[in-house]
Motif scaffolding. Structure first.
Motif, PDB file in Angstrom:
ATOM      1  N   LEU A  14      10.406  -4.882 -10.425  1.00 20.65           N
ATOM      2  CA  LEU A  14       9.619  -3.649 -10.458  1.00 20.65           C
ATOM      3  C   LEU A  14      10.388  -2.520  -9.780  1.00 20.65           C
ATOM      4  O   LEU A  14      10.495  -1.408 -10.308  1.00 20.65           O
ATOM      5  CB  LEU A  14       8.292  -3.908  -9.749  1.00 20.65           C
ATOM      6  N   ALA A  15      10.962  -2.844  -8.633  1.00 20.96           N
ATOM      7  CA  ALA A  15      11.740  -1.845  -7.893  1.00 20.96           C
ATOM      8  C   ALA A  15      12.908  -1.348  -8.739  1.00 20.96           C
ATOM      9  O   ALA A  15      13.165  -0.141  -8.826  1.00 20.96           O
ATOM     10  CB  ALA A  15      12.254  -2.455  -6.584  1.00 20.96           C
ATOM     11  N   ALA A  16      13.587  -2.283  -9.389  1.00 20.84           N
ATOM     12  CA  ALA A  16      14.740  -1.914 -10.206  1.00 20.84           C
ATOM     13  C   ALA A  16      14.316  -1.006 -11.355  1.00 20.84           C
ATOM     14  O   ALA A  16      14.987  -0.014 -11.665  1.00 20.84           O
ATOM     15  CB  ALA A  16      15.421  -3.172 -10.744  1.00 20.84           C
ATOM     16  N   ARG A  17      13.194  -1.358 -11.947  1.00 22.18           N
ATOM     17  CA  ARG A  17      12.736  -0.547 -13.085  1.00 22.18           C
ATOM     18  C   ARG A  17      12.351   0.867 -12.653  1.00 22.18           C
ATOM     19  O   ARG A  17      12.609   1.838 -13.353  1.00 22.18           O
ATOM     20  CB  ARG A  17      11.548  -1.236 -13.770  1.00 22.18           C
ATOM     21  N   ILE A  18      11.700   0.943 -11.511  1.00 24.15           N
ATOM     22  CA  ILE A  18      11.303   2.264 -11.023  1.00 24.15           C
ATOM     23  C   ILE A  18      12.549   3.097 -10.763  1.00 24.15           C
ATOM     24  O   ILE A  18      12.635   4.259 -11.145  1.00 24.15           O
ATOM     25  CB  ILE A  18      10.480   2.147  -9.724  1.00 24.15           C
ATOM     26  N   GLN A  19      13.545   2.451 -10.163  1.00 24.03           N
ATOM     27  CA  GLN A  19      14.749   3.184  -9.813  1.00 24.03           C
ATOM     28  C   GLN A  19      15.493   3.668 -11.049  1.00 24.03           C
ATOM     29  O   GLN A  19      16.017   4.768 -11.078  1.00 24.03           O
ATOM     30  CB  GLN A  19      15.657   2.309  -8.958  1.00 24.03           C
ATOM     31  N   SER A  20      15.503   2.833 -12.058  1.00 19.53           N
ATOM     32  CA  SER A  20      16.237   3.232 -13.245  1.00 19.53           C
ATOM     33  C   SER A  20      15.433   4.274 -14.042  1.00 19.53           C
ATOM     34  O   SER A  20      15.879   4.762 -15.064  1.00 19.53           O
ATOM     35  CB  SER A  20      16.550   2.024 -14.107  1.00 19.53           C
TER      36      SER A  20
ATOM     37  N   THR B 179       0.838  -1.204   0.000  1.00 19.77           N
ATOM     38  CA  THR B 179       0.000   0.000   0.000  1.00 19.77           C
ATOM     39  C   THR B 179       0.873   1.256   0.000  1.00 19.77           C
ATOM     40  O   THR B 179       0.635   2.193  -0.756  1.00 19.77           O
ATOM     41  CB  THR B 179      -0.908   0.013   1.248  1.00 19.77           C
ATOM     42  N   ARG B 180       1.909   1.213   0.840  1.00 21.54           N
ATOM     43  CA  ARG B 180       2.805   2.376   0.898  1.00 21.54           C
ATOM     44  C   ARG B 180       3.504   2.579  -0.439  1.00 21.54           C
ATOM     45  O   ARG B 180       3.624   3.698  -0.928  1.00 21.54           O
ATOM     46  CB  ARG B 180       3.852   2.181   2.013  1.00 21.54           C
ATOM     47  N   ALA B 181       3.938   1.469  -1.045  1.00 24.16           N
ATOM     48  CA  ALA B 181       4.646   1.576  -2.327  1.00 24.16           C
ATOM     49  C   ALA B 181       3.763   2.249  -3.369  1.00 24.16           C
ATOM     50  O   ALA B 181       4.191   3.172  -4.071  1.00 24.16           O
ATOM     51  CB  ALA B 181       5.065   0.189  -2.796  1.00 24.16           C
ATOM     52  N   LYS B 182       2.512   1.787  -3.430  1.00 26.27           N
ATOM     53  CA  LYS B 182       1.598   2.356  -4.423  1.00 26.27           C
ATOM     54  C   LYS B 182       1.398   3.847  -4.175  1.00 26.27           C
ATOM     55  O   LYS B 182       1.348   4.642  -5.099  1.00 26.27           O
ATOM     56  CB  LYS B 182       0.238   1.648  -4.344  1.00 26.27           C
ATOM     57  N   HIS B 183       1.271   4.169  -2.907  1.00 24.42           N
ATOM     58  CA  HIS B 183       1.037   5.554  -2.530  1.00 24.42           C
ATOM     59  C   HIS B 183       2.224   6.425  -2.966  1.00 24.42           C
ATOM     60  O   HIS B 183       2.057   7.461  -3.599  1.00 24.42           O
ATOM     61  CB  HIS B 183       0.835   5.617  -1.016  1.00 24.42           C
ATOM     62  N   HIS B 184       3.413   5.962  -2.644  1.00 21.60           N
ATOM     63  CA  HIS B 184       4.625   6.710  -3.055  1.00 21.60           C
ATOM     64  C   HIS B 184       4.650   6.885  -4.561  1.00 21.60           C
ATOM     65  O   HIS B 184       4.973   7.946  -5.078  1.00 21.60           O
ATOM     66  CB  HIS B 184       5.894   5.962  -2.619  1.00 21.60           C
ATOM     67  N   LEU B 185       4.308   5.827  -5.234  1.00 22.61           N
ATOM     68  CA  LEU B 185       4.365   5.853  -6.688  1.00 22.61           C
ATOM     69  C   LEU B 185       3.362   6.877  -7.246  1.00 22.61           C
ATOM     70  O   LEU B 185       3.678   7.659  -8.145  1.00 22.61           O
ATOM     71  CB  LEU B 185       4.046   4.453  -7.220  1.00 22.61           C
ATOM     72  N   ASP B 186       2.172   6.858  -6.660  1.00 23.38           N
ATOM     73  CA  ASP B 186       1.148   7.819  -7.089  1.00 23.38           C
ATOM     74  C   ASP B 186       1.617   9.254  -6.903  1.00 23.38           C
ATOM     75  O   ASP B 186       1.271  10.145  -7.669  1.00 23.38           O
ATOM     76  CB  ASP B 186      -0.147   7.618  -6.275  1.00 23.38           C
TER      77      ASP B 186
ATOM     78  N   GLY C  44       8.904   5.413 -14.994  1.00 24.98           N
ATOM     79  CA  GLY C  44       8.364   6.670 -14.483  1.00 24.98           C
ATOM     80  C   GLY C  44       7.021   6.468 -13.808  1.00 24.98           C
ATOM     81  O   GLY C  44       6.832   5.525 -13.051  1.00 24.98           O
ATOM     82  N   GLN C  45       6.094   7.343 -14.100  1.00 27.21           N
ATOM     83  CA  GLN C  45       4.796   7.345 -13.446  1.00 27.21           C
ATOM     84  C   GLN C  45       3.902   6.212 -13.931  1.00 27.21           C
ATOM     85  O   GLN C  45       2.898   5.914 -13.313  1.00 27.21           O
ATOM     86  CB  GLN C  45       4.070   8.663 -13.719  1.00 27.21           C
ATOM     87  N   ALA C  46       4.266   5.664 -15.103  1.00 28.44           N
ATOM     88  CA  ALA C  46       3.327   4.760 -15.759  1.00 28.44           C
ATOM     89  C   ALA C  46       3.305   3.350 -15.170  1.00 28.44           C
ATOM     90  O   ALA C  46       2.508   2.527 -15.571  1.00 28.44           O
ATOM     91  CB  ALA C  46       3.642   4.670 -17.242  1.00 28.44           C
TER      92      ALA C  46
ATOM     93  N   ALA D 290       9.163   4.491  -3.361  1.00 32.17           N
ATOM     94  CA  ALA D 290       8.350   3.398  -3.894  1.00 32.17           C
ATOM     95  C   ALA D 290       9.221   2.171  -4.133  1.00 32.17           C
ATOM     96  O   ALA D 290       8.860   1.043  -3.752  1.00 32.17           O
ATOM     97  CB  ALA D 290       7.682   3.826  -5.194  1.00 32.17           C
ATOM     98  N   ALA D 291      10.380   2.397  -4.733  1.00 28.53           N
ATOM     99  CA  ALA D 291      11.284   1.274  -5.011  1.00 28.53           C
ATOM    100  C   ALA D 291      11.688   0.574  -3.717  1.00 28.53           C
ATOM    101  O   ALA D 291      11.706  -0.666  -3.629  1.00 28.53           O
ATOM    102  CB  ALA D 291      12.509   1.761  -5.772  1.00 28.53           C
ATOM    103  N   ALA D 292      11.954   1.369  -2.696  1.00 29.25           N
ATOM    104  CA  ALA D 292      12.364   0.783  -1.418  1.00 29.25           C
ATOM    105  C   ALA D 292      11.248  -0.088  -0.841  1.00 29.25           C
ATOM    106  O   ALA D 292      11.498  -1.194  -0.343  1.00 29.25           O
ATOM    107  CB  ALA D 292      12.746   1.895  -0.438  1.00 29.25           C
TER     108      ALA D 292
END
Ligand SMILES: Nc1ncnc2c1ncn2[C@@H]1O[C@H](COP(=O)(O)OP(=O)(O)O)[C@@H](O)[C@H]1O
Ligand SMILES: [Mg+2]
Length: 390
Positions: free
Chosen positions: A69-75, A18-25, A79-81, A32-34
């Motif tokens: 997923l975490a790796a992709r977000i970090q790299s 839930t936290r990850a999604k929230h950060h991502l939003d 992005g937002q998508a 989010a990656a963490a």
């Protein structure tokens, strides 16, 4: 003493997610990656509680996906998508694994004429075109209840076959024990897939396993499963309201009185009793098991039907199977010797079949006793009367 902490680990996983999604939003990729990494680690921990090796593997694979997923977000590639749907897609394979082929026809089910008609009416109402401007609530949920071995699974399979529907065969108790905290997501994924592959029949066997939260349900997992299922049964998903996305849920139970009242109410008038076969039904089942399977008997099916009062369909099938086995042993005294010569010799050997005798059936009836007592039957009748007045 070893304490089962799986519920806590799962709860932590869900919080992290839930936290990850929230950060991502909110566009906080780093955070989010963490959190997604944390999800991966928690899933790995959680996987150790799985008894079933394939479930453990599935969880580990899912953990891997969270890491990716975490790796992709970090790299910054996504992005937002980034969406989480890939994580839910993991259940898709599991759900697809529940699809079973059925080719049971109505004519392979002995007796139960009224029951068959009730089921047919339910889906006919749902599928037939309504006149312009006429709106009707069509039944989408059926609960079959009655003693074990009376044809509930057969009825569900025949319905599915008749509708040329995708048949999802779900044993609720297995699902709960195998997927524990994930069951509620699995149910969502199940109905999503059933909608996609419509028309579908979702068969929920041993439905009573889904009772309200029991003691020891610390993570609230069972309660969550129940509420997810209730909303699926309510059919709040608008897409499935029209005929193109017809999903019929058939639940079955041998112990209806253990099911929550709130759940029972979802079935409205579609609570269908599947009783022990009466004499005419026993005769119909015997015809299917003896005559249609190419056996000859010196005892008439009418006489057998009279003799097998109190037997369920499954027990009648077992009686005939037992009698056939005795006959085969008698008519092929050299069978064991052939078997010792190996596969090739056996393939060249044609079984001799004889007539089923009084003695064959007598020994079968001694070996196989009916398990449903008159007291059990009375309990079903009582429950039936009770729900009719309630
Ligand atoms: N009415 C019936 N007609 C023909 N066979 C039956 C009938 N009821 C039970 N059987 C036999 O018993 C087996 C078990 O039936 P099943 O549908 O699984 O019972 P349930 O789901 O009510 O426990 C079937 O595979 C079938 O061979
Ligand atoms: Mg069954």
């Amino acid at each position: 003493m070893k304490v089962d902490l799986s519920g806590q680990v799962w709860a932590q996983f869900e919080q992290a997610q839930t936290r990850a999604k929230h950060h991502l939003d909110e566009g906080r990729s780093e955070e989010a990656a963490a959190e997604y990494r944390r999800c991966a680690n928690l899933l790995r921990q959680y996987s150790q509680y799985a008894i079933d090796a394939s479930v453990r593997k599935q969880r580990l694979e899912r953990a891997e996906k969270f890491d990716q997923l975490a790796a992709r977000i970090q790299s910054g590639l996504m992005g937002q998508a980034v969406s989480e749907s890939s994580a839910l897609d993991d259940y898709r394979e599991t759900v697809r694994g529940l699809v079973t082929k059925t080719d049971v026809g109505w004519d392979e089910i002995g007796g139960l004429e009224e029951t068959k008609r009730e089921i047919q009416t339910a889906y006919a109402l749902a599928l037939a075109r309504k006149p312009e401007g006429v709106r009707m609530r069509s039944p989408r949920n059926i609960l079959l209840y009655g003693p074990p071995g009376t044809g509930k699974t057969l009825l569900a399979a025949a319905t599915s076959h008749e509708l040329d529907a995708t048949f999802f065969n779900v044993r609720v108790s297995d699902m709960l024990s195998k997927y524990f905290g994930e069951s509620s997501k699995l149910i969502s994924a199940l109905y999503r897939e059933a909608g996609a592959q419509a028309p579908s029949v979702v068969f929920l066997d041993e439905f009573d396993a889904l009772t309200a939260a029991r003691e020891g349900d610390e993570s609230g997992a069972e309660r969550r499963v129940l509420s997810t299922l209730l909303s699926e049964l309510d059919g709040l998903d608008n897409k499935r309201k029209d005929e193109k996305h017809y999903v019929l849920t058939i639940a079955a139970t041998n112990i209806p009185w253990q099911i929550d009242k709130a759940v029972i109410s979802r079935f409205g008038a579609r609570l269908i009793y599947v009783p022990l076969p009466d004499e005419a039904a026993r005769r119909a089942i015997l015809e299917i098991e003896i005559e249609r399977k190419g056996h000859a008997s010196e005892v008439s099916v009418a006489a057998l039907a009279r003799a097998l009062g109190g037997y369920s369909g499954r027990e009648i099938e077992a009686v005939v199977g037992h009698a056939v086995a005795s006959m085969v042993r008698r008519t092929n005294p050299d069978l064991l010797q052939q078997a010792s010569l190996g596969r090739e010799a056996l393939a060249a050997y044609t079984l001799k079949v004889g007539v089923l005798t009084v003695a064959d059936f007598e020994s079968a009836q001694m070996a196989i006793r009916p398990t449903t007592t008159p007291k059990d039957v009375a309990r079903f009748e009582l429950w039936r009367q009770q729900i009719e007045v309630e």
